[in-house]
Design a protein around this motif. Structure first.
Motif, PDB file in Angstrom:
ATOM      1  N   ILE A  93      89.879 -21.376  42.859  1.00  0.00           N
ATOM      2  CA  ILE A  93      90.771 -21.328  43.788  1.00  0.00           C
ATOM      3  C   ILE A  93      90.651 -20.015  44.654  1.00  0.00           C
ATOM      4  CG2 ILE A  93      93.364 -21.025  43.598  1.00  0.00           C
ATOM      5  CD1 ILE A  93      93.407 -22.341  41.147  1.00  0.00           C
ATOM      6  N   GLY A  94      90.428 -19.148  44.200  1.00  0.00           N
ATOM      7  CA  GLY A  94      90.287 -17.827  44.815  1.00  0.00           C
ATOM      8  C   GLY A  94      89.052 -17.918  45.997  1.00  0.00           C
ATOM      9  N   GLY A  95      88.149 -18.739  45.826  1.00  0.00           N
ATOM     10  CA  GLY A  95      87.157 -19.097  46.859  1.00  0.00           C
ATOM     11  C   GLY A  95      87.859 -19.674  48.002  1.00  0.00           C
ATOM     12  N   ILE A  96      88.466 -20.723  47.661  1.00  0.00           N
ATOM     13  CA  ILE A  96      89.224 -21.482  48.777  1.00  0.00           C
ATOM     14  C   ILE A  96      90.151 -20.677  49.586  1.00  0.00           C
ATOM     15  CG2 ILE A  96      90.663 -23.486  49.356  1.00  0.00           C
ATOM     16  CD1 ILE A  96      89.254 -24.756  47.062  1.00  0.00           C
ATOM     17  N   THR A  97      91.067 -19.782  48.632  1.00  0.00           N
ATOM     18  CA  THR A  97      91.966 -19.121  49.043  1.00  0.00           C
ATOM     19  C   THR A  97      91.328 -17.893  50.092  1.00  0.00           C
ATOM     20  OG1 THR A  97      93.347 -19.326  47.145  1.00  0.00           O
ATOM     21  CG2 THR A  97      93.820 -17.300  48.775  1.00  0.00           C
ATOM     22  N   TRP A  98      90.629 -17.266  49.726  1.00  0.00           N
ATOM     23  CA  TRP A  98      90.017 -15.912  50.616  1.00  0.00           C
ATOM     24  C   TRP A  98      89.131 -16.545  51.647  1.00  0.00           C
ATOM     25  CZ3 TRP A  98      92.271 -12.066  49.298  1.00  0.00           C
ATOM     26  CH2 TRP A  98      92.774 -11.805  47.759  1.00  0.00           C
ATOM     27  N   SER A  99      88.491 -17.640  51.560  1.00  0.00           N
ATOM     28  CA  SER A  99      87.780 -18.381  52.872  1.00  0.00           C
ATOM     29  C   SER A  99      88.726 -18.812  53.864  1.00  0.00           C
ATOM     30  CB  SER A  99      86.855 -19.343  52.356  1.00  0.00           C
ATOM     31  OG  SER A  99      87.539 -20.519  51.978  1.00  0.00           O
ATOM     32  N   SER A 100      89.814 -19.341  53.517  1.00  0.00           N
ATOM     33  CA  SER A 100      90.921 -19.706  54.440  1.00  0.00           C
ATOM     34  C   SER A 100      91.498 -18.710  55.047  1.00  0.00           C
ATOM     35  CB  SER A 100      91.694 -20.746  53.558  1.00  0.00           C
ATOM     36  OG  SER A 100      91.216 -21.746  53.016  1.00  0.00           O
ATOM     37  N   LEU A 101      91.667 -17.377  54.417  1.00  0.00           N
ATOM     38  CA  LEU A 101      92.371 -16.430  55.011  1.00  0.00           C
ATOM     39  C   LEU A 101      91.250 -15.680  55.914  1.00  0.00           C
ATOM     40  CD1 LEU A 101      94.594 -14.382  55.154  1.00  0.00           C
ATOM     41  CD2 LEU A 101      93.601 -13.247  53.064  1.00  0.00           C
ATOM     42  N   SER A 102      90.213 -15.899  55.409  1.00  0.00           N
ATOM     43  CA  SER A 102      89.087 -15.371  56.523  1.00  0.00           C
ATOM     44  C   SER A 102      89.011 -15.796  57.733  1.00  0.00           C
ATOM     45  CB  SER A 102      87.751 -15.059  55.766  1.00  0.00           C
ATOM     46  OG  SER A 102      86.841 -14.632  56.514  1.00  0.00           O
ATOM     47  N   ALA A 103      88.765 -17.186  57.616  1.00  0.00           N
ATOM     48  CA  ALA A 103      88.995 -17.803  58.772  1.00  0.00           C
ATOM     49  C   ALA A 103      90.180 -17.807  59.660  1.00  0.00           C
ATOM     50  CB  ALA A 103      88.933 -19.412  58.563  1.00  0.00           C
ATOM     51  N   TRP A 104      91.398 -17.841  59.057  1.00  0.00           N
ATOM     52  CA  TRP A 104      92.505 -17.547  59.658  1.00  0.00           C
ATOM     53  C   TRP A 104      92.879 -16.284  60.653  1.00  0.00           C
ATOM     54  CZ3 TRP A 104      96.734 -14.365  59.498  1.00  0.00           C
ATOM     55  CH2 TRP A 104      98.018 -14.551  60.226  1.00  0.00           C
ATOM     56  N   LEU A 105      92.064 -15.022  60.040  1.00  0.00           N
ATOM     57  CA  LEU A 105      92.013 -13.823  60.578  1.00  0.00           C
ATOM     58  C   LEU A 105      91.025 -13.590  61.589  1.00  0.00           C
ATOM     59  CD1 LEU A 105      92.321 -11.794  57.188  1.00  0.00           C
ATOM     60  CD2 LEU A 105      94.260 -11.846  58.975  1.00  0.00           C
ATOM     61  N   ILE A 106      89.761 -14.331  61.416  1.00  0.00           N
ATOM     62  CA  ILE A 106      89.019 -14.136  62.288  1.00  0.00           C
ATOM     63  C   ILE A 106      89.368 -15.119  63.757  1.00  0.00           C
ATOM     64  CG2 ILE A 106      86.422 -14.988  62.793  1.00  0.00           C
ATOM     65  CD1 ILE A 106      85.843 -14.310  60.059  1.00  0.00           C
ATOM     66  N   THR A 107      89.590 -16.369  63.555  1.00  0.00           N
ATOM     67  CA  THR A 107      90.013 -17.187  64.727  1.00  0.00           C
ATOM     68  C   THR A 107      91.097 -16.854  65.424  1.00  0.00           C
ATOM     69  OG1 THR A 107      91.640 -18.566  63.374  1.00  0.00           O
ATOM     70  CG2 THR A 107      89.038 -19.324  63.521  1.00  0.00           C
ATOM     71  N   ARG A 108      92.294 -15.926  64.890  1.00  0.00           N
ATOM     72  CA  ARG A 108      93.133 -15.143  65.623  1.00  0.00           C
ATOM     73  C   ARG A 108      92.823 -13.809  65.999  1.00  0.00           C
ATOM     74  NH1 ARG A 108      94.788 -19.270  62.873  1.00  0.00           N
ATOM     75  NH2 ARG A 108      96.557 -20.471  63.273  1.00  0.00           N
ATOM     76  N   LYS A 109      91.585 -13.455  65.906  1.00  0.00           N
ATOM     77  CA  LYS A 109      91.080 -12.032  66.250  1.00  0.00           C
ATOM     78  C   LYS A 109      91.701 -10.923  65.695  1.00  0.00           C
ATOM     79  CE  LYS A 109      89.093 -14.137  70.551  1.00  0.00           C
ATOM     80  NZ  LYS A 109      87.903 -14.607  69.980  1.00  0.00           N
ATOM     81  N   TYR A 110      92.089 -11.037  64.623  1.00  0.00           N
ATOM     82  CA  TYR A 110      92.979  -9.875  63.796  1.00  0.00           C
ATOM     83  C   TYR A 110      91.678  -8.965  63.379  1.00  0.00           C
ATOM     84  CZ  TYR A 110      97.372 -12.626  64.087  1.00  0.00           C
ATOM     85  OH  TYR A 110      98.328 -13.180  64.448  1.00  0.00           O
ATOM     86  N   ILE A 111      90.458  -9.507  62.957  1.00  0.00           N
ATOM     87  CA  ILE A 111      89.447  -8.617  62.541  1.00  0.00           C
ATOM     88  C   ILE A 111      88.470  -9.346  62.866  1.00  0.00           C
ATOM     89  CG2 ILE A 111      90.858  -8.044  60.270  1.00  0.00           C
ATOM     90  CD1 ILE A 111      89.238  -9.903  58.703  1.00  0.00           C
ATOM     91  N   SER A 112      87.158  -8.409  63.296  1.00  0.00           N
ATOM     92  CA  SER A 112      85.904  -9.079  63.544  1.00  0.00           C
ATOM     93  C   SER A 112      85.276  -9.869  62.232  1.00  0.00           C
ATOM     94  CB  SER A 112      84.945  -8.054  64.132  1.00  0.00           C
ATOM     95  OG  SER A 112      84.756  -7.215  63.143  1.00  0.00           O
ATOM     96  N   LEU A 113      84.099 -10.218  62.605  1.00  0.00           N
ATOM     97  CA  LEU A 113      83.286 -11.096  61.579  1.00  0.00           C
ATOM     98  C   LEU A 113      82.740 -10.342  60.734  1.00  0.00           C
ATOM     99  CD1 LEU A 113      82.375 -13.871  60.547  1.00  0.00           C
ATOM    100  CD2 LEU A 113      80.313 -13.393  62.089  1.00  0.00           C
TER     101      LEU A 113
END
Length: 523
Positions: free
Chosen positions: A354-374
């Protein structure tokens, strides 16, 4: 039967094409790979539960002595009985053996006389062989494709599982030898899949693919541990090896029939999906050619590579401890029965999925919206995946006889470690997508070394004294491994494609010509 299938392959492909237009080809790949990882880990970790029933229990330890001061104050020990009902048992004052207050069933007492050190050798034997074939496996997949390499890994695991009961009853040395062979044959599994996603999955989708597919290994633990407990409780420890082996052989039939090594080879992929994948891969630096040689000097002098290896060493130590030793800790220290042992041991691994899916989804959301860099994403989630478990496992070491608190902290530790899917595990494809399989092979070699050292260290630390103090020392060993390795990773992690990524790319993939044809037709 196979001749008949080959003769009708075109008809089968056309039949599936007309009925699966709604299902993208990379999603069908993910589904098959998901079941593959489930089977891969079923035959790997089932021994962790089975060994509790295979071996006669050591009753010379001092578990209850460690808890005696608490027991004299009538502190209840939270347990689960064989009927899976929650109840509180209060041990009598002065009790010296926790086992005297735990209801057991006949199936809980094993037939094999193995001490803790022998059990550690048996549990760690898989990784002796596993560490040897990681790099070679990744390289083979880069050259010959994931379909063959990954499929043979699962096939070998199924056969070895079926042979395990015979070997165990013959001599523990025979089982060790079989587990070493199984480890060697299954070593290429993860690296081969990394080579596959470098050619199949667009970069922005890779963390989520890894979380869902790769961590199916973790979900497999959540399913396998309780399933083993039920099968062993009803049919004996040998039967679960046969069940797991048969499931692996069944999966192989589907994999070899419907898996393809690259999108342009897939007969049912749509033109739009093919164009989307190929465009994304070109932009990420993935070459359509297969690398002839590996730039070893550049690899081993590259700090971003060493950053990944260091993080893997830290994670490997902690995860190996929990994968191999958690059921033993549950029974010998916390006092869970065989049936409840599997179910309770599975919960932390479910949290990791569950953590893997949660953190990977959060990361993709933050990157695509350019809140943080890769690169910031890799650092932030790398810290979560390494420092988070260190703090939680430190808490477990002080939880004592409080089973509820221990289980809660273990669940949080693995939930936080799920962030590795969007940091350490995907970083190989960031820096060198053309050598992703080989790099993950190096990564897993380090993890495998940790995996066969941990059971031996645990066996030595707990030999003859399954006490809270002994297990506290075992858990303490995770803290510096997680903490120090995380610092190195955070300093040197990179997301830039390295200059040696295109080194020696002169072997054309067998499907490059067909790719250009499809690209032309779709244009």
């Amino acid at each position: 039967m196979f001749e008949l299938f080959r003769d009708n392959q075109s008809a089968v492909d056309e039949f599936l094409r007309t009925r699966t237009r709604w299902l993208p080809a990379r999603i069908s790949l993910a589904i098959m790979a998901w079941f593959g990882f489930v089977n891969l880990y079923m035959v790997r970790i089932n021994l962790s539960v089975a060994i509790v029933a295979m071996v006669k229990r050591n009753t010379t330890g001092g578990v209850a002595v460690a808890c005696e001061s608490q027991l004299q104050e009538s502190v209840s020990v939270f347990l689960h009985n064989a009927d899976n009902e929650t109840s509180d048992y209060v041990l009598p004052k002065g009790a010296y053996q926790l086992s005297t207050a735990i209801p057991t069933t006949p199936n809980e007492e094993g037939e094999l006389l193995w001490d803790e050190t022998t059990q550690g050798l048996v549990l760690g034997a898989f990784f002796y062989g596993y560490a040897l074939t990681q790099v070679a496996g990744g390289r083979m997949a880069e050259l010959y494709g994931t379909k063959l390499v990954f499929g043979l890994c699962i096939l070998a695991g199924g056969i070895c599982a079926i042979l395990s009961p015979v070997m165990a009853r013959a001599h523990y040395g025979a089982l060790i030898a079989l587990r070493v062979v199984q480890g060697m044959l299954q070593g290429p599994s993860w690296p081969s899949m990394h080579a596959c996603i470098a050619r199949w999955i667009p970069p922005i989708e890779r963390p989520r693919f890894i979380a869902i597919v790769y961590l199916a290994s973790t979900l497999s633990s959540a399913m396998t541990l309780p399933l083993c407990g039920v099968i062993i409780d009803n049919h004996g420890w040998a039967s679960q090896f046969y069940v797991m082996g048969a499931l692996s052989l069944l999966w192989c039939c589907v994999w070899f029939a419907f898996m393809y090594d690259s999108p342009d080879e897939h007969p049912r992929i749509s033109d739009d999906e093919l164009k989307y994948i190929e465009t994304a891969l070109r932009e990420s630096g993935t070459n359509t050619n297969r690398p002839r040689r590996i730039p070893w000097r550049e690899v081993f002098t590259n700090l971003p590579v060493w950053a990944i290896l260091s993080a893997c060493a830290g994670t490997g130590w902690g995860i190996s401890l929990l994968f191999a030793q958690l059921p033993t800790y549950m029974k010998n220290v916390l006092g869970f029965s065989i049936r409840s042992n599997g179910a309770i041991s599975a919960v932390p691994f479910l949290c990791r999925y569950i953590g893997g899916i949660t953190w990977s989804s959060l990361s993709a959301w933050l990157i695509t919206r350019k809140y943080i860099s890769l690169r910031t994403s890799r650092r932030v989630f790398g810290a979560i995946s390494l420092w988070g478990p260190a703090v939680m496992i430190l808490g477990v070491s002080f939880a004592g006889c409080n089973a509820k608190l221990a289980i809660t902290l273990l669940c949080l530790a693995l939930f936080l470690n799920g962030a590795t899917t969007t940091s350490v595990l995907v970083n190989h494809t960031d820096i060198a997508p053309n050598f992703a399989g080989t790099l993950l092979g190096l990564d897993n070699t380090v993890g495998s070394i940790m995996a066969f050292v941990v059971p031996i260290v645990t066996g030595v630390m707990t030999d003859g004294q399954q006490s809270l103090e002994a297990w506290q020392r075992v858990f303490w060993s995770c803290v510096p491994m997680y903490g120090v390795m995380a610092i190195f990773f955070l300093i040197f992690v990179s997301t830039d494609v390295q200059p040696w990524n295109d080194f020696g790319n002169s072997i054309k993939s067998s499907s490059s010509s067909s790719a250009s044809k499809k690209d032309t037709s779709s244009g």
